[in-house]
Design a protein around this motif. Structure first.
Motif, PDB file in Angstrom:
ATOM      1  N   ASP A   1      14.384 -79.531  -1.262  1.00 32.90           N
ATOM      2  CA  ASP A   1      15.680 -79.268  -0.641  1.00 32.90           C
ATOM      3  C   ASP A   1      15.504 -78.519   0.674  1.00 32.90           C
ATOM      4  OD1 ASP A   1      14.727 -77.041  -2.011  1.00 32.90           O
ATOM      5  OD2 ASP A   1      16.726 -76.305  -2.524  1.00 32.90           O
ATOM      6  N   GLN A   2      14.579 -77.576   0.714  1.00 27.79           N
ATOM      7  CA  GLN A   2      14.331 -76.825   1.940  1.00 27.79           C
ATOM      8  C   GLN A   2      13.677 -77.705   3.003  1.00 27.79           C
ATOM      9  OE1 GLN A   2      15.499 -74.197   2.921  1.00 27.79           O
ATOM     10  NE2 GLN A   2      14.142 -72.993   4.243  1.00 27.79           N
ATOM     11  N   HIS A   3      12.745 -78.560   2.594  1.00 25.33           N
ATOM     12  CA  HIS A   3      12.107 -79.462   3.553  1.00 25.33           C
ATOM     13  C   HIS A   3      13.147 -80.392   4.182  1.00 25.33           C
ATOM     14  CE1 HIS A   3       8.314 -77.869   2.385  1.00 25.33           C
ATOM     15  NE2 HIS A   3       8.188 -78.546   1.248  1.00 25.33           N
ATOM     16  N   LEU A   4      14.061 -80.924   3.372  1.00 25.60           N
ATOM     17  CA  LEU A   4      15.105 -81.794   3.919  1.00 25.60           C
ATOM     18  C   LEU A   4      16.037 -81.010   4.831  1.00 25.60           C
ATOM     19  CD1 LEU A   4      16.564 -84.478   4.135  1.00 25.60           C
ATOM     20  CD2 LEU A   4      17.781 -83.913   2.013  1.00 25.60           C
ATOM     21  N   ARG A   5      16.321 -79.782   4.466  1.00 23.34           N
ATOM     22  CA  ARG A   5      17.188 -78.951   5.311  1.00 23.34           C
ATOM     23  C   ARG A   5      16.585 -78.815   6.710  1.00 23.34           C
ATOM     24  NH1 ARG A   5      17.867 -75.385   1.794  1.00 23.34           N
ATOM     25  NH2 ARG A   5      19.934 -76.056   1.085  1.00 23.34           N
ATOM     26  N   TYR A   6      15.289 -78.612   6.785  1.00 24.39           N
ATOM     27  CA  TYR A   6      14.627 -78.507   8.085  1.00 24.39           C
ATOM     28  C   TYR A   6      14.705 -79.825   8.853  1.00 24.39           C
ATOM     29  CZ  TYR A   6      12.590 -73.833   8.258  1.00 24.39           C
ATOM     30  OH  TYR A   6      12.426 -72.474   8.373  1.00 24.39           O
ATOM     31  N   ALA A   7      14.494 -80.948   8.155  1.00 28.71           N
ATOM     32  CA  ALA A   7      14.527 -82.251   8.823  1.00 28.71           C
ATOM     33  C   ALA A   7      15.895 -82.515   9.442  1.00 28.71           C
ATOM     34  CB  ALA A   7      14.165 -83.354   7.832  1.00 28.71           C
ATOM     35  N   VAL A   8      16.956 -82.261   8.686  1.00 30.44           N
ATOM     36  CA  VAL A   8      18.306 -82.516   9.184  1.00 30.44           C
ATOM     37  C   VAL A   8      18.665 -81.530  10.291  1.00 30.44           C
ATOM     38  CG1 VAL A   8      20.748 -82.539   8.535  1.00 30.44           C
ATOM     39  CG2 VAL A   8      19.044 -83.593   7.042  1.00 30.44           C
ATOM     40  N   ALA A   9      18.277 -80.273  10.131  1.00 26.70           N
ATOM     41  CA  ALA A   9      18.546 -79.277  11.170  1.00 26.70           C
ATOM     42  C   ALA A   9      17.804 -79.617  12.455  1.00 26.70           C
ATOM     43  CB  ALA A   9      18.142 -77.893  10.679  1.00 26.70           C
ATOM     44  N   GLY A  10      16.579 -80.135  12.338  1.00 28.97           N
ATOM     45  CA  GLY A  10      15.828 -80.519  13.527  1.00 28.97           C
ATOM     46  C   GLY A  10      16.487 -81.654  14.279  1.00 28.97           C
ATOM     47  N   GLY A  11      16.963 -82.661  13.548  1.00 30.00           N
ATOM     48  CA  GLY A  11      17.659 -83.761  14.196  1.00 30.00           C
ATOM     49  C   GLY A  11      18.931 -83.312  14.882  1.00 30.00           C
TER      50      GLY A  11
END
Length: 312
Positions: free
Chosen positions: A268-278
């Motif tokens: 969940d944290q890894h996905l949070r970073y991916a979406v925040a980066g985009g």
């Protein structure tokens, strides 16, 4: 510069020639794999772009932008061949073609990279049109196989473009089978599988490597992270969009950043970073790499849903 980078992105760096009106053109440095390297460097990860560019004014601009991003200059090769250009003659919807039949990128030589670099790199990223352009395609495929055998983690973003027809199918199968992390968008899937519905295409892609981690981006709808039988999803946070160029490159880079810097974190944290980066990449025009501060400012606005938890 003595230390070797821990992240390397191998592929193409090019110049976008953008048509504004009937006879007005502007240029912009770009390239999918090059953009990923720039984002990683901007986030503070010692990074390099491994590729070749022309020894002319176009190559000069890419060299300057690489230096400004903090990329290791030893990995960028300057060659006396023509530049690789993307001629974007319509923007909405995008219509384009590439000029680079004998361009510098095709002559990239991994044997000229700094000694011992593959021992220092923990991740190497591949993708973009570099894997659709022989002989560079074959050079990079062979490099990816060698790195995998040496225990280096591989990430892959096909980043579909019109030249990826049925001749690209074997590359898609080989790189998907090799990669530890695969990023793909709904538009990529429809282009790569020549279909209208991306969901069956996603299932077909995952069947090629069921053990890989998949980042499935959906533009304004956010993204999903898929691993084994588990799926996490996150809507995109609301931001004032200046430009969506480079958002996909920033999302895979932010995911890799999270995997490298906080390997103990949950998906969940890894996905949070991916979406925040985009989302952070959309705040400025052009493929502007977001800073770590900009990325972290978006994190509180990203909500992640575990579909396994919902079903149970």
């Amino acid at each position: 510069m003595s230390g070797l980078p821990v992240f390397v992105s191998a592929g193409e760096a090019l110049t976008d020639m953008l048509r504004d009106g009937a006879d007005n053109w502007t240029s912009q440095v770009g390239g999918s794999t090059w953009n990923v390297a720039r984002v990683m460097a901007r986030l503070g990860v010692p990074s390099a772009f491994a590729g070749a560019v022309s020894d002319d004014v176009f190559g000069d601009a890419l060299l300057r932008a690489s230096a400004e991003a903090g990329l290791d200059s030893r990995f960028l090769q300057r060659l006396g061949h023509s530049p690789l250009l993307a001629i974007v003659y319509e923007r909405n919807p995008p219509r384009y073609f590439f000029v680079g039949d004998d361009s510098a990128d095709l002559y990239f030589d991994p044997d000229r990279l700094p000694a011992g670099w593959h021992g220092a790199a923990s991740w190497v990223h591949f993708g973009g049109i570099s894997l659709a352009r022989p002989p560079l395609r074959d050079t990079l495929l062979a490099l990816a196989v060698r790195l995998k055998e040496q225990g280096v983690a591989i990430s892959y973003d096909p980043n579909y473009r019109a030249l990826m027809d049925e001749r690209y199918d074997p590359v898609l199968r080989q790189m998907t089978a090799l990669a530890d992390v695969i990023k793909v968008s709904d538009e990529d899937l429809c282009g790569l599988f020549r279909c209208q519905d991306p969901e069956p295409a996603l299932a077909a892609l995952r069947a090629l490597n069921p053990g890989a981690l998949y980042l499935y981006t959906l533009g304004a709808a956010g993204a999903r992270l898929l691993h084994g039988g588990h799926t996490w999803s996150a809507p995109a946070p609301e931001v004032r969009v200046a430009d969506t160029v480079g958002a996909g490159d920033a999302s895979i880079a932010a995911l890799l950043y999270s995997l490298m810097r906080q390997p103990e974190a949950g998906m969940d944290q890894h996905l949070r970073y991916a979406v925040a980066g985009g989302a952070a990449a959309c705040l400025a025009p052009g493929a502007a790499p977001p800073t770590l501060e900009q990325l972290q400012q978006q994190l509180p606005a990203v909500s992640v849903y575990n579909h396994q938890a919902v079903q149970s």
